[in-house]
Motif scaffolding. Structure first.
Motif, mmCIF file in Angstrom:
data_model
loop_
_atom_site.group_PDB
_atom_site.id
_atom_site.type_symbol
_atom_site.label_atom_id
_atom_site.label_comp_id
_atom_site.label_asym_id
_atom_site.label_seq_id
_atom_site.Cartn_x
_atom_site.Cartn_y
_atom_site.Cartn_z
ATOM 1 N N PHE A 85 0.900 -1.332 -0.059
ATOM 2 C CA PHE A 85 -0.101 0.202 -0.109
ATOM 3 C C PHE A 85 0.960 0.810 0.007
ATOM 4 O O PHE A 85 1.598 1.179 0.838
ATOM 5 N N HIS A 86 0.603 2.497 -0.867
ATOM 6 C CA HIS A 86 1.297 3.202 -0.919
ATOM 7 C C HIS A 86 1.041 4.607 -0.557
ATOM 8 O O HIS A 86 1.056 5.681 -0.464
ATOM 9 N N ASP A 87 -0.237 4.585 0.353
ATOM 10 C CA ASP A 87 -1.036 5.906 0.585
ATOM 11 C C ASP A 87 -1.377 5.550 1.758
ATOM 12 O O ASP A 87 -2.107 6.391 2.876
ATOM 13 N N GLY A 88 -0.535 5.423 2.837
ATOM 14 C CA GLY A 88 -0.284 5.961 3.949
ATOM 15 C C GLY A 88 -0.481 4.990 5.109
ATOM 16 O O GLY A 88 -0.938 3.807 4.390
ATOM 17 N N ALA A 89 -1.566 5.414 6.167
ATOM 18 C CA ALA A 89 -1.856 5.176 7.161
ATOM 19 C C ALA A 89 -3.153 4.726 7.198
ATOM 20 O O ALA A 89 -3.646 4.467 8.080
ATOM 21 N N THR A 90 -3.656 5.091 5.654
ATOM 22 C CA THR A 90 -5.306 4.525 5.677
ATOM 23 C C THR A 90 -5.559 2.834 5.940
ATOM 24 O O THR A 90 -5.059 2.527 5.995
ATOM 25 N N GLN A 91 -6.298 3.111 7.173
ATOM 26 C CA GLN A 91 -6.896 2.012 7.520
ATOM 27 C C GLN A 91 -5.825 1.184 8.100
ATOM 28 O O GLN A 91 -6.039 0.194 7.647
ATOM 29 N N PHE A 92 -5.130 1.647 9.207
ATOM 30 C CA PHE A 92 -3.612 0.887 9.781
ATOM 31 C C PHE A 92 -4.128 -0.421 9.810
ATOM 32 O O PHE A 92 -3.055 -1.280 9.647
ATOM 33 N N ARG A 93 -5.070 0.092 11.282
ATOM 34 C CA ARG A 93 -5.160 -1.614 12.329
ATOM 35 C C ARG A 93 -6.027 -2.656 10.966
ATOM 36 O O ARG A 93 -5.387 -3.844 10.949
ATOM 37 N N LEU A 94 -7.073 -2.472 9.956
ATOM 38 C CA LEU A 94 -7.764 -2.905 9.224
ATOM 39 C C LEU A 94 -6.382 -3.322 8.262
ATOM 40 O O LEU A 94 -6.144 -4.855 8.250
ATOM 41 N N ARG A 95 -5.375 -2.895 8.269
ATOM 42 C CA ARG A 95 -4.981 -4.175 7.065
ATOM 43 C C ARG A 95 -3.321 -4.673 7.799
ATOM 44 O O ARG A 95 -2.656 -5.427 7.251
ATOM 45 N N LEU A 96 -3.380 -4.285 8.907
ATOM 46 C CA LEU A 96 -2.074 -5.408 9.595
ATOM 47 C C LEU A 96 -2.955 -6.784 10.277
ATOM 48 O O LEU A 96 -2.324 -7.714 10.278
ATOM 49 N N THR A 97 -3.811 -6.222 10.547
ATOM 50 C CA THR A 97 -5.048 -7.237 10.697
ATOM 51 C C THR A 97 -4.945 -8.462 9.298
ATOM 52 O O THR A 97 -4.651 -9.015 9.448
ATOM 53 N N LEU A 98 -4.908 -8.547 8.158
ATOM 54 C CA LEU A 98 -4.971 -8.400 7.133
ATOM 55 C C LEU A 98 -4.251 -9.307 7.109
ATOM 56 O O LEU A 98 -3.746 -10.728 6.314
ATOM 57 N N SER A 99 -2.844 -8.294 7.378
ATOM 58 C CA SER A 99 -1.292 -9.303 7.212
ATOM 59 C C SER A 99 -1.462 -10.509 7.927
ATOM 60 O O SER A 99 -0.962 -11.669 7.565
ATOM 61 N N LEU A 100 -2.046 -9.819 9.317
ATOM 62 C CA LEU A 100 -1.765 -11.902 10.263
ATOM 63 C C LEU A 100 -2.881 -13.052 9.607
ATOM 64 O O LEU A 100 -2.805 -13.872 10.144
ATOM 65 N N LEU A 101 -3.982 -12.261 8.939
ATOM 66 C CA LEU A 101 -5.396 -13.416 9.092
ATOM 67 C C LEU A 101 -4.748 -14.365 7.461
ATOM 68 O O LEU A 101 -5.306 -15.733 7.136
ATOM 69 N N THR A 102 -3.868 -13.295 6.935
ATOM 70 C CA THR A 102 -3.343 -14.354 5.451
ATOM 71 C C THR A 102 -2.578 -14.821 5.731
ATOM 72 O O THR A 102 -1.899 -15.100 4.427
ATOM 73 N N HIS A 103 -1.847 -14.920 6.244
ATOM 74 C CA HIS A 103 -0.344 -15.177 6.564
ATOM 75 C C HIS A 103 0.304 -14.353 5.450
ATOM 76 O O HIS A 103 1.526 -15.408 4.974
ATOM 77 N N ARG A 104 0.423 -13.421 5.215
ATOM 78 C CA ARG A 104 0.951 -12.466 4.086
ATOM 79 C C ARG A 104 1.572 -11.167 4.696
ATOM 80 O O ARG A 104 0.825 -10.677 5.510
ATOM 81 N N PRO A 105 3.247 -11.107 4.212
ATOM 82 C CA PRO A 105 4.020 -9.715 4.605
ATOM 83 C C PRO A 105 3.130 -8.292 3.347
ATOM 84 O O PRO A 105 2.437 -8.871 2.793
ATOM 85 N N ILE A 106 3.275 -7.251 4.385
ATOM 86 C CA ILE A 106 2.683 -6.495 3.984
ATOM 87 C C ILE A 106 3.229 -5.136 4.161
ATOM 88 O O ILE A 106 4.446 -5.243 5.158
ATOM 89 N N LEU A 107 3.495 -4.486 3.454
ATOM 90 C CA LEU A 107 4.462 -3.030 2.761
ATOM 91 C C LEU A 107 3.309 -1.825 3.112
ATOM 92 O O LEU A 107 2.833 -1.745 2.274
ATOM 93 N N ILE A 108 3.378 -0.761 4.148
ATOM 94 C CA ILE A 108 3.309 0.388 3.885
ATOM 95 C C ILE A 108 3.786 1.537 3.997
ATOM 96 O O ILE A 108 4.451 1.076 5.116
#
Length: 117
Positions: free
Chosen positions: A50-73
């Motif tokens: 994601f290249h648009d900053g901290a928009t929906q920060f907690r949701l994106r981190l939760t998505l990473s945890l649930l899908t077992h995929r790394p995330i880059l913000i």
């Protein structure tokens, strides 16, 4: 939050209703501004970016945890002169996730404007 028509990917989940034996289908469609970018390299193809900053920060981190995929913000308040980077409550949430999970890796750049989780 209502999804826009420009969303390119949908996810469908069945959620059982409490009052009956039926199940409800929930469809989640990201908006065009929150759409993850695609990666051309095979090594980083599983990373959600994601290249648009901290928009929906907690949701994106939760998505990473649930899908077992790394995330880059990226671009986390990068245009703010007074307080660029992660806010104190976001750092606290990262510490919470680190404490309740096993084996997570959190990388934050020096200015706090980029996070890899």
């Amino acid at each position: 939050y209502l999804p826009t028509a420009a969303a390119h990917r949908t996810e469908t989940h069945k959620v059982p209703e409490q009052s009956s034996k039926r199940s409800t289908i929930i469809t989640i469609m990201p908006s065009s501004s929150a759409r993850p970018s695609s990666s051309s390299s095979s090594a980083n193809s599983s990373t959600i970016k994601f290249h648009d900053g901290a928009t929906q920060f907690r949701l994106r981190l939760t998505l990473s945890l649930l899908t077992h995929r790394p995330i880059l913000i990226r671009n986390i308040r990068s245009s703010s002169i007074e307080a660029p980077g992660l806010a104190p409550h976001e750092v606290s949430y990262l510490r919470l996730l680190d404490g309740i999970t096993n084996g997570t890796t959190i990388e934050i750049n020096a200015t706090g404007t980029q996070l890899r989780f």
